[in-house]
Scaffold this motif. Structure first.
Motif, mmCIF file in Angstrom:
data_model
loop_
_atom_site.group_PDB
_atom_site.id
_atom_site.type_symbol
_atom_site.label_atom_id
_atom_site.label_comp_id
_atom_site.label_asym_id
_atom_site.label_seq_id
_atom_site.Cartn_x
_atom_site.Cartn_y
_atom_site.Cartn_z
ATOM 1 N N CYS A 1 0.841 -1.199 0.000
ATOM 2 C CA CYS A 1 0.000 0.000 0.000
ATOM 3 C C CYS A 1 0.872 1.243 0.000
ATOM 4 N N VAL A 2 1.903 1.222 0.813
ATOM 5 C CA VAL A 2 2.805 2.373 0.892
ATOM 6 C C VAL A 2 3.398 2.649 -0.482
ATOM 7 N N GLY A 3 3.821 1.583 -1.165
ATOM 8 C CA GLY A 3 4.383 1.732 -2.497
ATOM 9 C C GLY A 3 3.389 2.308 -3.478
ATOM 10 N N ARG A 4 2.159 1.827 -3.389
ATOM 11 C CA ARG A 4 1.119 2.330 -4.297
ATOM 12 C C ARG A 4 0.879 3.818 -4.090
ATOM 13 N N VAL A 5 0.802 4.218 -2.852
ATOM 14 C CA VAL A 5 0.537 5.633 -2.549
ATOM 15 C C VAL A 5 1.708 6.495 -3.010
ATOM 16 N N ASP B 1 4.072 24.562 -8.465
ATOM 17 C CA ASP B 1 2.837 25.296 -8.740
ATOM 18 C C ASP B 1 1.904 24.598 -9.725
ATOM 19 N N ALA B 2 2.397 23.537 -10.366
ATOM 20 C CA ALA B 2 1.535 22.801 -11.300
ATOM 21 C C ALA B 2 0.501 21.952 -10.568
ATOM 22 N N VAL B 3 0.657 21.829 -9.243
ATOM 23 C CA VAL B 3 -0.167 20.909 -8.456
ATOM 24 C C VAL B 3 -0.945 21.690 -7.399
ATOM 25 N N THR B 4 -2.204 21.282 -7.190
ATOM 26 C CA THR B 4 -2.994 21.865 -6.099
ATOM 27 C C THR B 4 -3.258 20.798 -5.041
ATOM 28 N N LEU B 5 -3.632 21.221 -3.865
ATOM 29 C CA LEU B 5 -3.950 20.269 -2.807
ATOM 30 C C LEU B 5 -5.097 19.338 -3.211
ATOM 31 N N PRO B 6 -6.168 19.854 -3.823
ATOM 32 C CA PRO B 6 -7.218 18.936 -4.286
ATOM 33 C C PRO B 6 -6.722 17.912 -5.303
ATOM 34 N N ASP B 7 -5.722 18.282 -6.112
ATOM 35 C CA ASP B 7 -5.134 17.311 -7.048
ATOM 36 C C ASP B 7 -4.536 16.138 -6.270
ATOM 37 N N LEU B 8 -3.799 16.448 -5.225
ATOM 38 C CA LEU B 8 -3.127 15.407 -4.435
ATOM 39 C C LEU B 8 -4.151 14.494 -3.770
ATOM 40 N N VAL B 9 -5.131 15.128 -3.128
ATOM 41 C CA VAL B 9 -6.173 14.357 -2.452
ATOM 42 C C VAL B 9 -6.934 13.496 -3.463
ATOM 43 N N GLY B 10 -7.225 14.087 -4.616
ATOM 44 C CA GLY B 10 -8.014 13.390 -5.624
ATOM 45 C C GLY B 10 -7.328 12.156 -6.161
ATOM 46 N N VAL B 11 -6.014 12.238 -6.389
ATOM 47 C CA VAL B 11 -5.313 11.092 -6.951
ATOM 48 C C VAL B 11 -5.282 9.934 -5.942
ATOM 49 N N LEU B 12 -5.211 10.258 -4.666
ATOM 50 C CA LEU B 12 -5.203 9.190 -3.652
ATOM 51 C C LEU B 12 -6.598 8.608 -3.463
ATOM 52 N N ASP B 13 -7.605 9.458 -3.475
ATOM 53 C CA ASP B 13 -8.978 8.949 -3.409
ATOM 54 C C ASP B 13 -9.223 7.969 -4.553
ATOM 55 N N LYS B 14 -8.766 8.360 -5.750
ATOM 56 C CA LYS B 14 -8.958 7.528 -6.935
ATOM 57 C C LYS B 14 -8.195 6.207 -6.809
ATOM 58 N N ALA B 15 -7.061 6.245 -6.150
ATOM 59 C CA ALA B 15 -6.257 5.033 -5.972
ATOM 60 C C ALA B 15 -6.816 4.139 -4.861
ATOM 61 N N GLY B 16 -7.855 4.607 -4.174
ATOM 62 C CA GLY B 16 -8.476 3.784 -3.137
ATOM 63 C C GLY B 16 -7.980 4.061 -1.726
ATOM 64 N N TYR B 17 -7.283 5.185 -1.572
ATOM 65 C CA TYR B 17 -6.772 5.572 -0.253
ATOM 66 C C TYR B 17 -7.283 6.971 0.092
ATOM 67 N N PRO B 18 -8.449 7.038 0.742
ATOM 68 C CA PRO B 18 -9.043 8.349 1.041
ATOM 69 C C PRO B 18 -8.067 9.225 1.836
ATOM 70 N N ALA B 19 -7.896 10.444 1.360
ATOM 71 C CA ALA B 19 -6.901 11.334 1.955
ATOM 72 C C ALA B 19 -7.502 12.686 2.282
ATOM 73 N N ARG B 20 -6.860 13.355 3.226
ATOM 74 C CA ARG B 20 -7.208 14.761 3.475
ATOM 75 C C ARG B 20 -5.933 15.483 3.894
ATOM 76 N N VAL B 21 -5.963 16.787 3.753
ATOM 77 C CA VAL B 21 -4.805 17.592 4.112
ATOM 78 C C VAL B 21 -4.773 17.760 5.623
ATOM 79 N N GLU B 22 -3.645 17.485 6.227
ATOM 80 C CA GLU B 22 -3.492 17.667 7.671
ATOM 81 C C GLU B 22 -3.181 19.117 8.001
ATOM 82 N N GLU B 23 -3.377 19.480 9.238
ATOM 83 C CA GLU B 23 -3.091 20.783 9.858
ATOM 84 C C GLU B 23 -3.765 21.958 9.198
#
Ligand code: 9UX
Length: 70
Positions: free
Chosen positions: A16-20, A48-70
């Protein structure tokens, strides 16, 4: 360059770690990603090519629900 820490659900093994990490590092604009299985977090460096929702979205799509901490 920016960095953020994501809380990532659903990682139960080393594969899982590798996939993420691969999902994040495969994104245009992500310079580095380091996953900590014990704390269920991912530290991500990105430009700057990446947004926080982009990061969260790619992990959600991969099956690992994510959210931004702090
Ligand atoms: Mo093995 Mo981690 O199926 O989901 S990759 S537990």
């Amino acid at each position: 360059m920016h960095s953020t820490r994501l809380s990532v659900e659903g990682m139960t093994c080393a594969s899982c770690v590798g996939r993420v990490e691969r999902a994040l590092k495969g994104m245009e604009g992500v310079a580095d990603a380091n996953v900590n299985l014990a704390t269920e977090t991912a530290e991500v460096m990105f430009d700057d090519a990446v947004t926080l929702p982009d990061l969260v979205g790619v992990l959600d799509k991969a099956g690992y629900p994510a959210r931004v901490e702090e």
